[in-house]
Scaffold this active site. Sequence first.
Site, PDB file in Angstrom:
ATOM      1  N   ARG A   1      11.576 -75.287  34.349  1.00  0.00           N
ATOM      2  CA  ARG A   1      10.931 -76.219  35.296  1.00  0.00           C
ATOM      3  C   ARG A   1      11.243 -75.887  36.755  1.00  0.00           C
ATOM      4  NH1 ARG A   1      12.794 -80.529  37.342  1.00  0.00           N
ATOM      5  NH2 ARG A   1      14.352 -80.890  35.740  1.00  0.00           N
TER       6      ARG A   1
ATOM      7  N   TYR B   1     -15.016 -78.548  42.900  1.00  0.00           N
ATOM      8  CA  TYR B   1     -14.902 -78.684  41.448  1.00  0.00           C
ATOM      9  C   TYR B   1     -14.679 -80.176  41.121  1.00  0.00           C
ATOM     10  CZ  TYR B   1     -12.480 -79.000  37.035  1.00  0.00           C
ATOM     11  OH  TYR B   1     -12.086 -79.403  35.789  1.00  0.00           O
TER      12      TYR B   1
ATOM     13  N   ASP C   1      -9.632 -73.076  47.237  1.00  0.00           N
ATOM     14  CA  ASP C   1      -9.693 -72.803  45.804  1.00  0.00           C
ATOM     15  C   ASP C   1     -10.466 -71.491  45.647  1.00  0.00           C
ATOM     16  OD1 ASP C   1     -10.406 -72.653  43.102  1.00  0.00           O
ATOM     17  OD2 ASP C   1     -10.391 -74.831  42.879  1.00  0.00           O
TER      18      ASP C   1
ATOM     19  N   LYS D   1      -9.466 -69.488  34.302  1.00  0.00           N
ATOM     20  CA  LYS D   1     -10.762 -68.814  34.427  1.00  0.00           C
ATOM     21  C   LYS D   1     -10.560 -67.292  34.486  1.00  0.00           C
ATOM     22  CE  LYS D   1     -12.371 -72.960  34.413  1.00  0.00           C
ATOM     23  NZ  LYS D   1     -11.268 -73.835  34.545  1.00  0.00           N
TER      24      LYS D   1
HETATM   25  C1  LIG Z   1     -13.048 -74.068  40.699  1.00  0.00           C
HETATM   26  C2  LIG Z   1     -12.067 -74.768  39.813  1.00  0.00           C
HETATM   27  N1  LIG Z   1     -10.911 -75.202  40.344  1.00  0.00           N
HETATM   28  C3  LIG Z   1      -9.994 -75.846  39.593  1.00  0.00           C
HETATM   29  C4  LIG Z   1     -10.213 -76.120  38.262  1.00  0.00           C
HETATM   30  C5  LIG Z   1      -9.171 -76.867  37.459  1.00  0.00           C
HETATM   31  O1  LIG Z   1      -8.499 -75.965  36.647  1.00  0.00           O
HETATM   32  P1  LIG Z   1      -7.818 -76.351  35.209  1.00  0.00           P
HETATM   33  O2  LIG Z   1      -8.933 -76.777  34.312  1.00  0.00           O
HETATM   34  O3  LIG Z   1      -7.155 -75.067  34.825  1.00  0.00           O
HETATM   35  O4  LIG Z   1      -6.862 -77.437  35.485  1.00  0.00           O
HETATM   36  C6  LIG Z   1     -11.408 -75.669  37.670  1.00  0.00           C
HETATM   37  C7  LIG Z   1     -11.664 -75.943  36.233  1.00  0.00           C
HETATM   38  O5  LIG Z   1     -12.761 -75.816  35.753  1.00  0.00           O
HETATM   39  C8  LIG Z   1     -12.351 -74.990  38.467  1.00  0.00           C
HETATM   40  O6  LIG Z   1     -13.525 -74.552  37.956  1.00  0.00           O
END
Ligand SMILES: Cc1ncc(COP(=O)(O)O)c(C=O)c1O
Length: 379
Positions: free
Chosen positions: A46, A100, A172, A197
């Site tokens: 952790r 997102y 992001d 992803k």
């Molecule tokens: C662009 C983007 N950012 C963040 C996330 C969140 O990621 P996680 O599902 O791994 O928590 C996603 C999930 O689909 C995403 O497409």
Amino acid sequence: MKSNSKATQCVHSGSIVDPITKGAVTPIYTSTAYDYIDVDIHAYPRYFNTPNQRVVSEKLAALENGERAIIFGSGMAAISTVLFALLRQGDHAIFQNDLYGGTHHAITKEMEKYGIEYTLVDGIEVSSYEKAIKPNTRLLYIETPSNPLLKIIDIRAMANLAKTNNMVSVIDNTFASPINQNPIDLGIDVVVHSGTKYLGGHSDICCGIAVSSNDLGQQIWESAIHFGGSLNAQMCYLLERSLKTLALRVNQQNSNAQTISEFLASHSKVNKVYYPGLINHEGHELAKSQMSGFGGMLSFEVKTDPDKFVKTLRMIKPAMSLGGIESTITSPPQTSHSKISAEERAKVGISDYLLRLSVGIEDVNDLINDLDQALNHEQ
Ligand SMILES: Cc1ncc(COP(=O)(O)O)c(C=O)c1O
């Protein structure tokens, strides 16, 4: 030997040589109990500092041209930890509205509970973000290319806006991956990813990443150990293994997505194609100036029934995630944007006929044949 090549960093940055056998791959250190006497660090999962966590952090810091990377148990763990580590009660933050869905929900459901104000800004114009700045604004958060319309935001201009107004800038970078876009080079302070992803890339790992300078990394880490969203050794190993082929995979996905977007743009059963690699995409020139590849994500509007079209596909799989080696397709109005009203969706350009394709590494001719047979199928 250090290399600036992404392909080489994918393979060589941050791995541990097995001290017993000198084998070619990092051993998996599963221990959760480590010695505390006469050691440089007190390792504990952790604390994000066990051997497998450290090596994969080193690889990701190299790939994003940052100083420090922290690996989390999901993209949302990375995003929420960064936000709550860097913001305090009484602060204000500015977010792109077009984020997102999970991040959008986290902001609207969580921020006010902790006394943090926020403004969601529509569109991609820097001036709209500038107008939202208040005396207590501390953070600016963007996502480019955006989901699902692949809009391109000027990263340099946003980073500059943040710097001149004493805000931390966060991006992001999930859709682009570090192979196609390195926002730290363009002035961004913190890069986050859903590693679920492209970084994992095989639709079998859930993880998240935050990359930054050492100073900001320390601040994020000090909260991260309280929130506890670390990733275990086995998954870190799997992520390290996946990252070795990231450049290969993403370059193939870029090439396949370019060919497919051109094919779809000329198809009589397709209305519109959104892909930054197309010269008529409104963000094409900007994308060229800040991306080294246009990515594997594209969206398009079919003229036929979108549900029947998806059901008729034989190889491309309907799935809500993205970034895997297999091509997947999703309907944003039915998934990520289902909680937004049809009128709101129409206002931001998301038609009920819109589909989002995550292009995989299959032979591009097979993917085109699959799309073509489904588009031409009797409805
Ligand atoms: C662009 C983007 N950012 C963040 C996330 C969140 O990621 P996680 O599902 O791994 O928590 C996603 C999930 O689909 C995403 O497409």
